[in-house]
Design a protein around this motif. Structure first.
Motif, mmCIF file in Angstrom:
data_model
loop_
_atom_site.group_PDB
_atom_site.id
_atom_site.type_symbol
_atom_site.label_atom_id
_atom_site.label_comp_id
_atom_site.label_asym_id
_atom_site.label_seq_id
_atom_site.Cartn_x
_atom_site.Cartn_y
_atom_site.Cartn_z
ATOM 1 N N THR A 1 38.930 37.159 37.655
ATOM 2 C CA THR A 1 40.321 37.347 38.080
ATOM 3 C C THR A 1 40.673 36.385 39.196
ATOM 4 O OG1 THR A 1 40.506 39.655 37.417
ATOM 5 C CG2 THR A 1 41.915 38.942 39.201
ATOM 6 N N THR A 2 39.789 36.292 40.185
ATOM 7 C CA THR A 2 40.055 35.401 41.314
ATOM 8 C C THR A 2 39.981 33.949 40.889
ATOM 9 O OG1 THR A 2 38.936 37.048 42.642
ATOM 10 C CG2 THR A 2 39.467 34.982 43.720
ATOM 11 N N GLN B 1 40.022 46.686 42.629
ATOM 12 C CA GLN B 1 39.685 47.945 41.964
ATOM 13 C C GLN B 1 40.655 49.042 42.343
ATOM 14 O OE1 GLN B 1 37.327 48.458 39.466
ATOM 15 N NE2 GLN B 1 37.474 46.247 39.630
ATOM 16 N N ASP C 1 32.892 39.386 37.212
ATOM 17 C CA ASP C 1 33.459 39.971 38.428
ATOM 18 C C ASP C 1 34.303 38.975 39.201
ATOM 19 O OD1 ASP C 1 30.731 42.290 39.219
ATOM 20 O OD2 ASP C 1 32.516 42.498 37.966
ATOM 21 N N GLU C 2 34.056 37.683 38.974
ATOM 22 C CA GLU C 2 34.803 36.655 39.711
ATOM 23 C C GLU C 2 35.997 36.111 38.935
ATOM 24 O OE1 GLU C 2 33.912 35.914 42.834
ATOM 25 O OE2 GLU C 2 32.380 37.442 42.527
ATOM 26 N N TYR D 1 49.577 41.305 35.081
ATOM 27 C CA TYR D 1 48.643 40.193 34.993
ATOM 28 C C TYR D 1 48.778 39.221 36.154
ATOM 29 C CZ TYR D 1 48.613 41.943 30.230
ATOM 30 O OH TYR D 1 48.538 42.755 29.131
ATOM 31 N N HIS E 1 40.865 43.634 29.897
ATOM 32 C CA HIS E 1 41.857 43.500 28.833
ATOM 33 C C HIS E 1 41.628 42.171 28.121
ATOM 34 C CE1 HIS E 1 45.357 44.201 26.534
ATOM 35 N NE2 HIS E 1 46.062 43.230 27.065
ATOM 36 N N ILE F 1 46.037 40.061 42.757
ATOM 37 C CA ILE F 1 44.821 39.293 42.533
ATOM 38 C C ILE F 1 44.122 39.107 43.875
ATOM 39 C CG2 ILE F 1 43.979 37.047 41.740
ATOM 40 C CD1 ILE F 1 46.381 37.024 39.802
ATOM 41 N N ASN G 1 42.862 33.059 38.594
ATOM 42 C CA ASN G 1 44.158 33.416 39.175
ATOM 43 C C ASN G 1 45.052 34.145 38.168
ATOM 44 O OD1 ASN G 1 45.803 33.549 41.428
ATOM 45 N ND2 ASN G 1 46.956 31.730 40.842
ATOM 46 N N PHE G 2 44.449 35.075 37.463
ATOM 47 C CA PHE G 2 45.172 35.846 36.451
ATOM 48 C C PHE G 2 44.475 37.195 36.405
ATOM 49 C CE2 PHE G 2 47.931 35.214 32.663
ATOM 50 C CZ PHE G 2 47.710 36.403 32.000
ATOM 51 N N ASN G 3 45.222 38.262 36.516
ATOM 52 C CA ASN G 3 44.580 39.568 36.560
ATOM 53 C C ASN G 3 44.144 39.997 35.165
ATOM 54 O OD1 ASN G 3 43.696 42.131 37.254
ATOM 55 N ND2 ASN G 3 45.355 42.432 38.730
ATOM 56 N N TRP H 1 44.439 34.666 27.780
ATOM 57 C CA TRP H 1 45.557 33.971 28.427
ATOM 58 C C TRP H 1 45.102 33.347 29.743
ATOM 59 C CZ3 TRP H 1 48.530 39.130 27.727
ATOM 60 C CH2 TRP H 1 48.938 39.250 26.386
ATOM 61 N N GLN I 1 45.444 29.412 30.353
ATOM 62 C CA GLN I 1 46.354 28.846 31.345
ATOM 63 C C GLN I 1 45.593 28.088 32.424
ATOM 64 O OE1 GLN I 1 49.153 31.954 32.490
ATOM 65 N NE2 GLN I 1 49.566 32.338 30.327
ATOM 66 N N LEU J 1 42.505 42.578 34.557
ATOM 67 C CA LEU J 1 42.394 44.040 34.584
ATOM 68 C C LEU J 1 40.948 44.501 34.409
ATOM 69 C CD1 LEU J 1 45.562 44.900 32.454
ATOM 70 C CD2 LEU J 1 45.413 44.449 34.889
ATOM 71 N N LEU J 2 40.039 43.812 35.077
ATOM 72 C CA LEU J 2 38.622 44.157 34.991
ATOM 73 C C LEU J 2 38.340 45.376 35.857
ATOM 74 C CD1 LEU J 2 35.755 42.725 34.073
ATOM 75 C CD2 LEU J 2 35.535 42.525 36.523
ATOM 76 N N ARG J 3 37.814 46.404 35.251
ATOM 77 C CA ARG J 3 37.532 47.621 36.012
ATOM 78 C C ARG J 3 36.061 47.977 35.941
ATOM 79 N NH1 ARG J 3 40.724 52.669 34.366
ATOM 80 N NH2 ARG J 3 40.644 51.777 32.289
#
Lengths: 372, 610
Positions: A68-69, B148, A65-66, B137, A142, B141, A72-74, A148, A152, A76-78
């Motif tokens: 993406t933050t 969400q 859950d953490e 991507y 994803h 953020i 610093n790369f999305n 990636w 990165q 796409l966790l849903r």
């Protein structure tokens, strides 16, 4: 030195660099993420039929859950509605017990009656009748993005990532590990075996036997549709399978032959036909979707389906992070985190301590425990 | 008043895109039918496909692209390019060019509000710079609590068609495993010729074609056949009839039509996965002959995705088979015999052909063909003009090195742009593991093969356009060689056949395309299925995604409905240019089954092996 550029290797490299190690080098023989890390169906769940696994997966979900933050790369966790469907009466009792067990650990999940299942996913009504389902809020993401993201973030912290570099030999010289590749030889005090299903060959170079058996899996993807599937589904009868709709609108799924041996990444016609037949029986409406690609991947299965984590007895500095038995994506972020604590600070954690290589592992029967 | 009636009739005659009859009179239009498009009823003929019927009534915009809602229409007219996806009788994502019209059929726009002609969501195209490939991507953020919500919103804008309202009953197909000695994949002139030359009482041959009948694309050509004495002074489509007759007289050949070879599943022996309209077949073959022909290649200019840009072979099929004009004013891109042939055909149909645009100094033709059309040489089409459909082109001159000469830009009005580039098919060869190499003189990636047409894999042969773009004569002779090689390799001792093969190898015309440096444009669309243009790909490469597999995944190119058939070669070309590598060094990303998208309901079958 990290051997293997999948999620396990990349996450470990990142976590080690995060703790101040400034000489971290990762080698991957092909392109990063080319193996199981980008061939899975991108799910992460905390509900497990096994108690130890449930605790580990739950810790992992908190870490996911953490991500993406943190990276610093999305990725796409849903958050998604996950349903593990039952189709026979025998499964129901076992799953109800599992739900109770998970709840007792603090993991939120509940058991659904067939009526509840159809309310959540009306399209299932047209297919084979269900006998019940386990419901929990889980995660999909994803897989390429995670690779990636870690890669990165690791590079920003100074990690050197080398693609197209294959490890051809390992030996111990004066208590240090020498890693030989086609182009050079590198001496290191810490070598991490993160080569997934191929960790067996890496470990053998130092005379270490890993109890890993390679098993094939396949998946397929369809053309993109506007969203119509609300939940992420898995099932176990008549064979193990899963399907869900991705963020892009494609339906990704598969129905597998659970013990198909081998490490070939090739696709099979039997899989394509079996998946189509079983999935259209369970949710007839998807018959109007066209399959546009299928692919293969490999699990590295240990006898008890728990990973191999930790320092190797007798070889100082040689760490294992493999044998994930189909739960690599699920567990790698937390396991890498805890392993890095072990490597850098010598700190052990009861979450990963039981999974040292020296652990005695009994062969587990094929039950829903094994569904990743 | 008579004058007014005359004026109106002339007006409608000019406006009508249907010719009196198809230019190959053997093709009948069938009877009149009525179907509805977005609620409006229009007339058509029963042998027309939905795309053709819509084109005849001047509806060229068939769908809107997934991301930016750019208007799209047919390009290839043979079910490959996925630019004609519509909702037909409630079923989404149906290829309109592959579906015959039927009385009372309901055809609807998808993914557009209110319909594909005027889609308000096309406003996204104005913001395409913000939503470049890979944008998802790096955005949203922060703040964390909105992550969400952002994803849920993104989910609403994806996807093309909507799932149908109900499920119709369908019986499961039978599934069977079969064995054959020689499997010939593709029933065009090369495939038929190969089959005829494997005919033997002790050898079983299976000829597989995806269409209803044999002959492939040669059925749509009425120019004269050239190159083999037996068939000279015959029109190409009549040569097909002769070949089919010869096939009928050749014993021991099983023909499977309406059957698609979806993939190679060899595991020690050669295994093919076949889906036909009636069965699902796992075919084990001792020898394989790949004669799968070629694809049309996409144009390389800005706005190359506008409706009105058609492949030259697509235009040929429109005129010869359906008798429908693609428009009234055309510009043809490309300087080879295909460009000339189709341009002449358009003149015959009363279309004003403004010119043939070629990068070369002159048309690359044999001396027999005369030229009565304006040739615009040493020039390229820089962009197609028009907001929703082709209204014109901007042409610019180039020098010998392929650089644009400034201040030579000029506009021409037209409503049709023909693209006459072809590329060999390659998916099956790649799946089998044949060594492939890029050769611009052959049109693209071709499996390396010896004079006997055997590839680098034992027992696998290739012939026809799949071995490099060539004339029908070349395809027929190569087919014969491959057929003979496959049967000789099975241990059939026959001096006669060996001599014959030697003779055919001698007869083979040496054909190569004349090529020039590929000139793209920053805003040219590379991936039509996922809306990715050249500049986005270049950006991704500079961000570090410079391995072909990673570049493909990051940009999404070739992961859409067409699975790379129209974009992969451009992707490889751009990566090769940016990294200074050769095409072979860049490589083709892993090709996977199914080769043609297949409905889950077409795969579902009984007696599935566990």
């Amino acid at each position: 030195m990290i051997i293997g550029g999948g999620i396990a290797g990349l996450a470990t490299a990142y976590e080690l660099a995060k703790r101040g190690l400034d000489d971290v080098v990762l080698v991957e023989r092909n392109y990063i993420g080319c193996g199981s890390s980008t061939r899975n169906v991108c799910r992460q769940r905390k509900f497990q039929v096994d108690r130890e696994l449930a605790l580990l997966s739950w810790a992992s979900q908190k870490k996911w859950d953490e991500l993406t933050t943190e990276l610093n790369f999305n990725i796409l966790l849903r958050r998604c509605s996950y349903m593990l469907l039952q189709y026979t009466e025998e499964e129901v009792a076992m799953m109800k017990d599992a739900v109770k067990m998970n709840n007792s650990l603090g993991i939120k999940c509940r058991y659904l009656s067939p009526g509840d299942v159809y309310e959540l996913e009306p399209l299932l009504k047209e297919g084979t009748p269900v006998t019940g389902a386990v419901f929990a809020k889980e995660r999909i993401f994803h897989h390429d993005a995670v690779i990636w993201a870690y890669s990165q973030a690791a590079q920003r912290l100074g990690v050197e990532i080398n693609s197209g570099v294959e490890v051809t030999g390992l030996r111990i010289v004066d208590g240090r590990i020498r890693v030989t590749t086609k182009k050079s030889e590198i001496e290191t005090s810490i070598a991490v075996n993160a080569a997934g299903p191929y960790s067996v060959e890496i470990a053998k170079m130092l005379g270490v036997e890993l109890p890993i058996k390679r098993v094939r899996r396949e998946a397929l993807a369809t053309e993109s549709m506007k969203p119509f599937l609300n939940s992420v589904i898995a099932f176990y009868k008549p064979m193990e399978g899963w399907f869900h709709q991705t963020l892009r609108g494609e339906v990704v799924g598969g129905v597998i032959d659970p013990d198909e041996p081998g490490a070939s990444l090739k696709s099979s016609f039997g899989f394509l036909v079996r998946t189509a037949t079983v999935l259209t029986a369970k949710i007839p409406r998807i018959r109007y979707l066209k399959v546009i690609r299928q692919w293969g991947g490999v699990y590295g299965n240990t006898p008890d389906h728990f990973p191999i984590i930790g320092e190797t007895d007798g070889i100082e500095g040689f760490y294992q992070i493999n044998g994930f038995s189909g739960r690599g994506m699920n567990l790698a972020p937390i396991v890498a985190d805890l392993l890095a604590d072990l490597v850098v600070y010598g700190k052990t954690s009861r979450l990963i301590e039981p999974y040292r290589l020296s652990k005695e592992r009994k062969e587990m029967p094929y039950t829903p425990t094994r569904i990743p | 008043m008579y004058d007014t009636i005359l004026r109106i009739s002339v007006f409608w005659w000019i406006m009508s895109l249907r010719l009196e009859e198809p230019l190959i009179s053997d093709f009948s239009r069938g009877k009149e039918v009525k179907f509805s498009i977005d609620g409006r009823e229009i007339k058509a003929y029963s042998n027309e496909t939905v795309a053709v019927a819509l084109l005849a009534s001047r509806r060229r915009i068939l769908m809107r692209s997934v991301k930016f809602h750019r208007p799209r229409g047919n390009f290839c007219f043979r079910g490959r390019c996925a630019r004609c996806l519509m909702k037909i009788n409630g079923i989404p994502n149906v290829r309109a060019c592959d579906t015959l019209v039927r009385n009372e059929m309901t055809v609807e726009s998808q993914n557009a509000y209110p319909d594909v002609q005027t889609d308000i969501l096309s406003i996204f195209d104005k913001f395409s710079n913000y939503f470049t490939a890979g944008f998802q991507y790096h955005k949203f953020i922060r703040p964390k609590f909105l992550q969400q919500l952002y994803l849920n919103m993104l989910g609403r804008f994806i996807g093309l068609g909507t799932i149908p309202e109900k499920t119709n009953e369908k019986e499961l197909k039978p599934y069977m495993t079969k064995k054959t000695d020689i499997a010939i994949i593709g029933g065009g002139p090369a495939g038929i010729s190969a089959a005829i030359h494997t005919s033997n009482p002790h050898i079983e041959t299976t000829l597989i074609d995806e269409n209803d009948g044999l002959g492939g694309n040669l059925n749509f050509r009425k120019d004269e056949f050239v190159g083999i004495t037996d068939y000279e002074e015959t029109k190409n489509y009549e040569v097909v009839k002769k070949l089919i007759q010869e096939l009928k007289e050749a014993p021991n050949i099983e023909v499977l039509t309406n059957a698609v070879v979806e993939g190679y599943y060899g595991n020690g022996e050669h295994t093919l996965g076949i889906v036909s309209d009636k069965q699902v077949i796992k075919l084990h073959a001792k020898r394989i002959v790949i004669v799968t022909g070629s694809y049309d290649a996409a144009g390389t200019f800005e706005n190359n995705d506008l409706p009105g840009v058609y492949s030259a072979r697509g235009i040929e099929k429109l005129l010869n088979v359906y008798g429908v004009k693609p428009g009234n004013d055309a510009v043809m891109l490309g300087g080879g015999s295909l460009a000339l042939r189709v341009s002449k055909l358009m003149l015959e149909a009363g279309i004003n052909v403004q010119g043939i645009v070629t990068k070369h100094q002159k048309l690359t033709l044999n001396s027999k063909q005369s030229v009565e059309l304006p040739i615009i040489n040493r020039a390229i089409i820089e962009r197609a003009r028009g907001r929703k459909e082709v209204k014109g082109v901007t042409i610019v001159d180039i020098d010998e090195s392929g650089n644009v000469i400034p201040r030579t830009r000029r506009n021409m009005n037209c409503d049709v742009i023909g693209i006459s580039y072809l590329q060999p098919t390659y998916e099956l060869q790649f799946q089998i593991g044949c060594k492939l190499s890029y050769d611009p003189g052959l049109g693209g990636f071709v499996a390396l093969h010896d004079d006997n047409m055997q590839t680098s894999i034992q027992g696998v042969f290739v012939a026809g356009d799949a071995a490099g773009i060539k004339s029908p004569a070349g395809s027929i002779i190569e087919g014969r060689i491959a057929g003979l090689s496959s049967i000789l390799s099975l241990g059939v001792e026959d001096i006669g056949k060996e001599d014959l093969r030697r003779a055919y190898i001698k007869m083979l015309p040496k054909e190569r395309l004349e090529t020039a440096k590929m000139i793209g444009g920053k805003r040219r669309y590379v991936c039509f299925c996922e809306d990715v243009n050249e500049s986005e790909i270049v950006n991704a490469i500079h961000q570090g995604y410079s391995h072909i597999e990673m570049l493909k995944r990051y940009t999404g190119v070739s992961t859409g409905s067409c699975q790379g058939k129209f974009c992969l070669i451009s992707l490889i070309e751009i990566l090769a240019k940016e990294t200074g590598k050769s095409f072979d060094e860049v490589g083709v990303p892993t090709q996977r089954p199914p080769i043609k998208p297949v409905y889950l309901s077409d795969l579902a079958s009984e007696d599935v092996e566990r």
